[in-house]
Structures are given as C-alpha cells and as structure tokens.
Design a protein around this motif. Structure first.
Motif, PDB file in Angstrom:
ATOM      1  N   ALA A   1       5.702  10.204  12.242  1.00  8.38           N
ATOM      2  CA  ALA A   1       5.669   9.985  10.794  1.00  8.38           C
ATOM      3  C   ALA A   1       5.141   8.604  10.422  1.00  8.38           C
ATOM      4  CB  ALA A   1       7.064  10.189  10.206  1.00  8.38           C
ATOM      5  N   TRP A   2       5.366   7.597  11.263  1.00  8.80           N
ATOM      6  CA  TRP A   2       4.922   6.243  10.946  1.00  8.80           C
ATOM      7  C   TRP A   2       4.021   5.679  12.029  1.00  8.80           C
ATOM      8  CZ3 TRP A   2       5.554   5.601   6.111  1.00  8.80           C
ATOM      9  CH2 TRP A   2       6.649   6.148   5.456  1.00  8.80           C
ATOM     10  N   GLY A   3       3.297   6.557  12.703  1.00  7.48           N
ATOM     11  CA  GLY A   3       2.332   6.098  13.698  1.00  7.48           C
ATOM     12  C   GLY A   3       2.971   5.369  14.855  1.00  7.48           C
TER      13      GLY A   3
ATOM     14  N   ALA B   1       0.818  -1.214   0.000  1.00  7.94           N
ATOM     15  CA  ALA B   1       0.000   0.000   0.000  1.00  7.94           C
ATOM     16  C   ALA B   1       0.848   1.258   0.000  1.00  7.94           C
ATOM     17  CB  ALA B   1      -0.934  -0.006   1.211  1.00  7.94           C
ATOM     18  N   MET B   2       2.104   1.136   0.434  1.00  7.69           N
ATOM     19  CA  MET B   2       2.986   2.290   0.472  1.00  7.69           C
ATOM     20  C   MET B   2       3.271   2.812  -0.931  1.00  7.69           C
ATOM     21  SD  MET B   2       3.814   2.963   3.640  1.00  7.69           S
ATOM     22  CE  MET B   2       5.327   3.895   3.466  1.00  7.69           C
ATOM     23  N   ASN B   3       3.193   1.945  -1.931  1.00 10.40           N
ATOM     24  CA  ASN B   3       3.540   2.315  -3.299  1.00 10.40           C
ATOM     25  C   ASN B   3       2.336   2.666  -4.154  1.00 10.40           C
ATOM     26  OD1 ASN B   3       6.362   1.896  -2.911  1.00 10.40           O
ATOM     27  ND2 ASN B   3       6.017  -0.318  -3.082  1.00 10.40           N
ATOM     28  N   THR B   4       1.155   2.735  -3.541  1.00  8.74           N
ATOM     29  CA  THR B   4      -0.026   3.157  -4.284  1.00  8.74           C
ATOM     30  C   THR B   4      -0.071   4.686  -4.321  1.00  8.74           C
ATOM     31  OG1 THR B   4      -1.407   3.199  -2.288  1.00  8.74           O
ATOM     32  CG2 THR B   4      -1.288   1.111  -3.521  1.00  8.74           C
ATOM     33  N   ASN B   5      -0.935   5.241  -5.161  1.00 12.75           N
ATOM     34  CA  ASN B   5      -1.058   6.694  -5.253  1.00 12.75           C
ATOM     35  C   ASN B   5      -1.475   7.306  -3.915  1.00 12.75           C
ATOM     36  OD1 ASN B   5      -0.395   6.767  -8.014  1.00 12.75           O
ATOM     37  ND2 ASN B   5      -2.512   6.316  -8.596  1.00 12.75           N
TER      38      ASN B   5
ATOM     39  N   ILE C   1       0.535   9.750  -1.078  1.00 14.16           N
ATOM     40  CA  ILE C   1      -0.031  11.008  -0.574  1.00 14.16           C
ATOM     41  C   ILE C   1      -0.035  11.015   0.955  1.00 14.16           C
ATOM     42  CG2 ILE C   1      -2.142  12.383  -0.423  1.00 14.16           C
ATOM     43  CD1 ILE C   1      -2.808  11.420  -3.269  1.00 14.16           C
ATOM     44  N   ILE C   2      -0.438   9.890   1.551  1.00 10.56           N
ATOM     45  CA  ILE C   2      -0.456   9.797   3.016  1.00 10.56           C
ATOM     46  C   ILE C   2       0.962   9.862   3.572  1.00 10.56           C
ATOM     47  CG2 ILE C   2      -0.951   8.244   4.957  1.00 10.56           C
ATOM     48  CD1 ILE C   2      -3.481   7.399   3.553  1.00 10.56           C
ATOM     49  N   SER C   3       1.911   9.246   2.871  1.00  7.68           N
ATOM     50  CA  SER C   3       3.310   9.302   3.313  1.00  7.68           C
ATOM     51  C   SER C   3       3.819  10.743   3.331  1.00  7.68           C
ATOM     52  CB  SER C   3       4.192   8.455   2.389  1.00  7.68           C
ATOM     53  OG  SER C   3       3.865   7.088   2.491  1.00  7.68           O
ATOM     54  N   SER C   4       3.401  11.534   2.336  1.00 11.13           N
ATOM     55  CA  SER C   4       3.832  12.937   2.312  1.00 11.13           C
ATOM     56  C   SER C   4       3.241  13.710   3.478  1.00 11.13           C
ATOM     57  CB  SER C   4       3.419  13.582   0.986  1.00 11.13           C
ATOM     58  OG  SER C   4       2.015  13.727   0.888  1.00 11.13           O
TER      59      SER C   4
END
Length: 324
Positions: free
Chosen positions: A291-293, A123-127, A131-134
C-alpha cells in the motif's frame, strides 16, 4: 519469408535453443538479416550489445506488453509523473481508472508516482494524491485477500493441504505439515528448529533497546513549527495502560536507516537505529506492505511496568485492519 525470418525485423523477440544456456530466454529487438551466414542481428537492450543468431533460434516475444502509459518517454519520464506534479485529477482518473496505469513504474531517476506522494507529505492531500492512495488501498486489499485464499502446503514435502487439513507445529503454531513424519524430518533436516525460535519470538514480541533510540532533529524542528505534540517522546502513550497493546505506525526508508515509530496520539514517538533488536523484523514487514511502496506499516506494541516497549512484527498490516 517465414523460413528466413524476414518478418522479424524491428519486432521484440526472445532467444531459445542456444548452446550458451544463459542466453536462452534473453529478450531483444530483431535487426537486419545476413543472407550469407543465415543469421539475423538481435540487439539486447539490457546488455547494450548486438549479437548474430540463427533464425531458428529467434522467436517473436508474445509475452504481455506494457501499456504505453507505463513506458518511459525519450526523456525518461512516465505519464503519471507529470500528472502528479500538476495535480491533474482528470488525467489521473483516465489513466488509473480507465487504462489501469501502474503507480509503480519508475522514471529515469528511479522514482515512481507512489513514491512521489509518499515522500512529499503535502502531496498526499492533493486530488491526485488521494486518487493514488485509493489505488494503493485497493492493491493492498487484493494482496491480503490473495494471502487468505492461497492454498496451504506441507513445509517439508510441499503436498497441498486443504483448509482444514494438516497439523501445525505445537511451538510456533505457524508452520504446517501433512503428518508427524514430515514434521520430525523438517525439524531435524529442514531448518525449522532454528526458524521456530524466531517465529516464537515474533509472536511473543521483541523488546526494543533504549540505547538504540535516536532523537531526530527533523522532529525537533516539527515540534517548533507545528507544536509540542511532534517532539520526540519515549514513553507509554496517553490513555494506554501497562501491558495493554496499542497500534504503532512504522515508517522505513532503507534497511540501514532508522525507523520512525509513533502512536496515533504522537505522545509516544521516536526514531530507532538499524543496529537495535527488532529493527530488521519491523523493516521487513514494512517492505512487504504494497500500500505504501514498502515504506510504512502498522503493528501492535505494548509497554511494560518496567518502562520497556515491546513490538509485535507478526501483527503488521495495513491501516484499515486497526481502528486507527
């Protein structure tokens, strides 16, 4: 109507002025009014009960309200959960960039959008994942900037200290005081004598115990699927010299679960049991990382000539602080 609280029906309210102190500040929803007793019913969602309260003890709750996009629907779902599952980047941009929807709102099962992309690697590599990672990186930067600009205070008397004011403990070089008297008092009575030892130990690093290394079957499976670079390896990383500090990634779940530790090349990677020295300190640093919960962080480590690994939890930070 104001005197009788007739305008309160169905509104979010907060209680105050009650004899039972523990109930003051309790929030609920105003219900029907009883003219004979002069009391109004208030339903307390957290306690799942209805109580009758005098009108003068009921006030409209004017605290900031949650965005509708951050509220569970009747089935316990939250708007961003559907967006993540269907990779709707258009909806993600609308909710996150225009309406500032939270990525930390939990659904009925206790899972939030951030956890959804962290727990499912793909899921980290989905669109939407990107966006959530940013958003997490932006939140982490704001949190770290706030730490840098937060005013300092004397550890003993709590007096505010300016940027160049105060004196640090000569041993740990971390705890600040407004003067010698406060430093001595805090050492003798404030518990810094014990705290200082821990701070010094964190600064000097914590030696890991190989008796507490766990070889995880998931990593063995990954090695068979993706290649030998994913196999457990307790060794000094490739290209690193003894005594030289390098960056490790620490992944954490629960306090009593093993930590997954590895360097950028993955030539050094292993799981570390909760009973091992240093586990608690590394886990606490991971939990601080927004950043990563609270599930992962980066920190420095080194390898000695005697084949021992030393970690430095006090260097923990988000990824962009390091070259990796």
């Amino acid at each position: 109507p104001e005197a009788l609280g007739l305008n309160l029906f169905g509104k979010n309210v907060v209680l105050s002025g009650l004899k039972t102190e523990s109930m003051n500040g309790t929030k609920g929803i105003a219900g029907r009014f009883d003219a004979d007793s002069g009391r109004r019913s208030v339903f307390i969602p957290d306690q799942k009960k209805e109580i009758w309260v005098k009108v003068e003890n009921i006030h409209v709750d004017d605290s900031p309200k949650k965005l509708l996009s951050d509220v569970q629907d009747r089935l316990g779902g939250v708007s961003l959960h559907e967006v993540v599952m269907h990779d709707r980047d258009d909806c993600a941009k609308l909710l996150l960039e225009k309406h500032n929807t939270s990525i930390h709102t939990k659904d009925l099962d206790g899972s939030n959008p951030l956890q959804m992309i962290v727990n499912v690697g793909a899921a980290m590599n989905t669109n939407v994942g990107r966006i959530i990672s940013s958003v997490t990186r932006r939140e982490a930067k704001l949190a770290n900037d706030a730490k840098k600009t937060a005013p300092s205070a004397c550890a003993n008397c709590k007096k505010s200290l300016g940027r160049d004011e105060g004196m640090a403990c000569s041993k740990c070089l971390v705890t600040l005081y407004c003067g010698r008297d406060c430093q001595v008092k805090h050492w003798k009575e404030g518990g810094h004598k014990q705290e200082c030892k821990l701070l010094v130990a964190l600064k000097e690093g914590i030696k890991l115990s190989w008796d507490h290394v766990q070889y995880h079957h998931d990593m063995e499976l990954a090695a068979r699927i993706y290649g030998p670079q994913y196999k457990d390896s307790v060794r000094i990383p490739q290209g690193v010299k003894a005594g030289e500090k390098f960056v490790i990634k620490v992944q954490a779940n629960d306090e009593d679960m093993p930590l997954m530790i590895y360097d950028e090349s993955r030539s050094c990677q292993f799981c570390y049991l909760a009973s091992g020295p240093g586990h608690s300190e590394m886990w606490k640093e991971a939990k601080k990382e927004p950043a990563w919960g609270g599930r992962k962080t980066y920190m420095k480590a080194s390898w000695t000539d005697g084949d021992e690994c030393i970690v430095y939890p006090n260097t923990a930070s988000i990824k962009n602080k390091y070259s990796w």
